[in-house]
Design a protein around this motif. Structure first.
Motif, PDB file in Angstrom:
ATOM      1  N   ARG A  79     -53.193 -11.455  70.431  1.00 28.46           N
ATOM      2  CA  ARG A  79     -53.899 -12.734  70.444  1.00 28.46           C
ATOM      3  C   ARG A  79     -54.710 -12.912  71.728  1.00 28.46           C
ATOM      4  N   GLN A 133     -57.895 -11.104  71.329  1.00 24.65           N
ATOM      5  CA  GLN A 133     -58.806 -11.845  70.456  1.00 24.65           C
ATOM      6  C   GLN A 133     -59.465 -12.999  71.209  1.00 24.65           C
ATOM      7  N   SER A 138     -47.537 -17.353  69.169  1.00 24.74           N
ATOM      8  CA  SER A 138     -47.258 -15.920  68.993  1.00 24.74           C
ATOM      9  C   SER A 138     -45.764 -15.712  68.770  1.00 24.74           C
ATOM     10  N   TYR A 143     -53.047 -21.476  70.024  1.00 21.68           N
ATOM     11  CA  TYR A 143     -53.021 -20.199  69.319  1.00 21.68           C
ATOM     12  C   TYR A 143     -52.106 -19.207  70.040  1.00 21.68           C
ATOM     13  N   LEU A 144     -52.215 -19.132  71.356  1.00 15.77           N
ATOM     14  CA  LEU A 144     -51.371 -18.219  72.124  1.00 15.77           C
ATOM     15  C   LEU A 144     -49.905 -18.645  72.091  1.00 15.77           C
ATOM     16  N   GLU A 165     -57.221 -22.504  72.126  1.00 13.84           N
ATOM     17  CA  GLU A 165     -56.775 -21.185  72.590  1.00 13.84           C
ATOM     18  C   GLU A 165     -55.318 -21.219  73.021  1.00 13.84           C
ATOM     19  N   ASP A 208     -47.491  -9.486  69.646  1.00 12.06           N
ATOM     20  CA  ASP A 208     -48.382 -10.452  69.000  1.00 12.06           C
ATOM     21  C   ASP A 208     -49.152 -11.251  70.045  1.00 12.06           C
TER      22      ASP A 208
END
Length: 51
Positions: free
Chosen positions: A37, A40, A28, A24-25, A21, A33
């Motif tokens: 995210r 999500q 951005s 992924y963040l 996580e 964005d």
């Protein structure tokens, strides 16, 4: 003595959900964005559901 074994084990370690996580963040592009995210992630994109 155990140094090479530890390096080898780390190479094949599966990242945790929290690490996925965060990665992924961190990828951005801009604030919009990032907010997308975050939504999500909040919805459980990386969480496994056991039904």
């Amino acid at each position: 003595m155990f140094g090479p074994i530890r390096k080898f084990a780390r190479a094949f370690r599966i990242p945790s959900v929290d690490e996925l996580e965060t990665q992924y963040l961190n990828n951005s592009f801009d604030r919009v964005d990032l907010e997308h995210r975050q939504r999500q992630v909040d919805r459980g994109m990386f969480r496994r559901h056991n039904f």
